[in-house]
Design a protein around this motif. Structure first.
Motif, PDB file in Angstrom:
ATOM      1  N   LYS A 152       0.740  -1.086  -0.069  1.00  0.00           N
ATOM      2  CA  LYS A 152      -0.016   0.036   0.064  1.00  0.00           C
ATOM      3  C   LYS A 152       1.024   1.165   0.020  1.00  0.00           C
ATOM      4  O   LYS A 152       0.630   2.040  -0.690  1.00  0.00           O
ATOM      5  N   GLN A 153       1.810   1.131   0.746  1.00  0.00           N
ATOM      6  CA  GLN A 153       2.883   2.271   0.864  1.00  0.00           C
ATOM      7  C   GLN A 153       3.436   2.533  -0.398  1.00  0.00           C
ATOM      8  O   GLN A 153       3.784   3.690  -1.050  1.00  0.00           O
ATOM      9  N   TYR A 154       3.813   1.541  -1.103  1.00  0.00           N
ATOM     10  CA  TYR A 154       4.517   1.634  -2.275  1.00  0.00           C
ATOM     11  C   TYR A 154       3.817   2.160  -3.552  1.00  0.00           C
ATOM     12  O   TYR A 154       4.109   3.006  -4.274  1.00  0.00           O
ATOM     13  N   VAL A 155       2.430   1.689  -3.355  1.00  0.00           N
ATOM     14  CA  VAL A 155       1.467   2.117  -4.257  1.00  0.00           C
ATOM     15  C   VAL A 155       1.012   3.748  -4.203  1.00  0.00           C
ATOM     16  O   VAL A 155       1.267   4.695  -5.090  1.00  0.00           O
ATOM     17  N   PHE A 156       0.986   4.193  -3.009  1.00  0.00           N
ATOM     18  CA  PHE A 156       0.763   5.562  -2.577  1.00  0.00           C
ATOM     19  C   PHE A 156       1.961   6.479  -3.077  1.00  0.00           C
ATOM     20  O   PHE A 156       1.962   7.604  -3.613  1.00  0.00           O
ATOM     21  N   ALA A 157       3.300   5.748  -2.719  1.00  0.00           N
ATOM     22  CA  ALA A 157       4.415   6.549  -3.237  1.00  0.00           C
ATOM     23  C   ALA A 157       4.655   6.845  -4.683  1.00  0.00           C
ATOM     24  O   ALA A 157       5.143   7.781  -5.303  1.00  0.00           O
ATOM     25  N   THR A 158       4.218   5.618  -5.421  1.00  0.00           N
ATOM     26  CA  THR A 158       4.269   5.605  -6.732  1.00  0.00           C
ATOM     27  C   THR A 158       3.436   6.778  -7.274  1.00  0.00           C
ATOM     28  O   THR A 158       3.693   7.514  -8.237  1.00  0.00           O
ATOM     29  N   TYR A 159       2.081   6.755  -6.852  1.00  0.00           N
ATOM     30  CA  TYR A 159       1.168   7.895  -7.129  1.00  0.00           C
ATOM     31  C   TYR A 159       1.928   9.213  -6.918  1.00  0.00           C
ATOM     32  O   TYR A 159       1.663  10.488  -7.988  1.00  0.00           O
ATOM     33  N   GLN A 160       2.379   9.434  -5.641  1.00  0.00           N
ATOM     34  CA  GLN A 160       2.987  10.911  -5.491  1.00  0.00           C
ATOM     35  C   GLN A 160       4.206  11.032  -6.448  1.00  0.00           C
ATOM     36  O   GLN A 160       4.556  12.345  -6.964  1.00  0.00           O
ATOM     37  N   LYS A 161       5.257  10.187  -6.567  1.00  0.00           N
ATOM     38  CA  LYS A 161       5.991  10.373  -7.622  1.00  0.00           C
ATOM     39  C   LYS A 161       5.607  10.943  -8.983  1.00  0.00           C
ATOM     40  O   LYS A 161       6.240  11.720  -9.696  1.00  0.00           O
ATOM     41  N   ARG A 162       4.542  10.098  -9.474  1.00  0.00           N
ATOM     42  CA  ARG A 162       4.145  10.496 -10.790  1.00  0.00           C
ATOM     43  C   ARG A 162       3.259  11.700 -10.667  1.00  0.00           C
ATOM     44  O   ARG A 162       3.457  12.501 -11.686  1.00  0.00           O
TER      45      ARG A 162
END
Length: 216
Positions: free
Chosen positions: A124-134
């Protein structure tokens, strides 16, 4: 092709917990692809999510006339927020994803994305971090269009490519750069010649060498 859990532990041991690493080793599909390999096309349904181990993937969007606009690049340990969004909402792809160099990656079946969101806090943290980076990447792209002249956008694109590949010489045509910046080949050729005259790049056939320091 499967990937062994020890390799995954080396790559993701500080990010994912052991249970997730085991599942990723069991169901993930390991791929090694050359430059120019198309991972996604507009209109297709996304059945797997890519996680980049090494290399670079260009994410772009095209209009009905075929003109292309660069959105962002994926690098090591990145995933694509657009593909995550499409798979979670069962939507067709609106992007093109194509490798920018030889790339190693793992693909994960889309049904696992939501399952792991509820099962593994690290995912979940990885997915949210991916959204933030993009999201940050897209803000940067908007800033380039809104606040920078085309010559500045061109040199910044070359610097981004340099950081992505850890190199200064690019095998790329003026037409490809024009597509990424949504302009014409003639304009890019003129701007590159100006940059060469200023000592910022060196031009040769289908190659561009960045001469100045990379700070972006």
């Amino acid at each position: 092709m499967k990937i062994d859990s020890q390799t995954l532990k080396t790559q993701f041991g500080n990010i994912f917990e052991a249970g997730l690493l085991n599942e990723l080793a069991e169901i993930g599909n390991y791929m090694e692809v050359d430059e120019g390999y198309v991972l996604m096309r507009p209109g297709g349904y996304i059945r797997t999510i890519p996680i980049i181990l090494k290399g670079s993937v260009k994410i772009s969007r095209s209009d009905p006339d075929g003109r292309e606009a660069l959105l962002y690049y994926l690098g090591g340990l990145d995933s694509c927020a657009m593909s995550l969004t499409c798979c979670l909402n069962r939507r067709q792809s609106e992007i093109t994803a194509i490798t920018d160099e030889k790339t190693r990656l793992i693909t994960v079946p889309v049904e696992k994305v939501e399952d792991w969101m509820n099962k593994y806090p690290s995912w979940k943290q990885y997915v949210f971090a991916t959204y933030q980076k993009r999201f940050d990447d897209l803000l940067g792209a908007i800033d380039q269009i809104a606040f920078h002249k085309l010559d500045e956008r061109l040199i910044n694109l070359l610097k981004r490519k340099s950081k992505q590949c850890a190199c200064r010489v690019f095998n790329i045509t003026h037409e490809e750069l024009a597509n990424e910046l949504a302009t014409s080949r003639e304009v890019i050729s003129r701007l590159l010649k100006q940059l060469e005259n200023l000592g910022r790049v060196k031009l040769s056939r289908n190659k561009i060498e960045l001469l100045e320091a990379v700070t972006v």
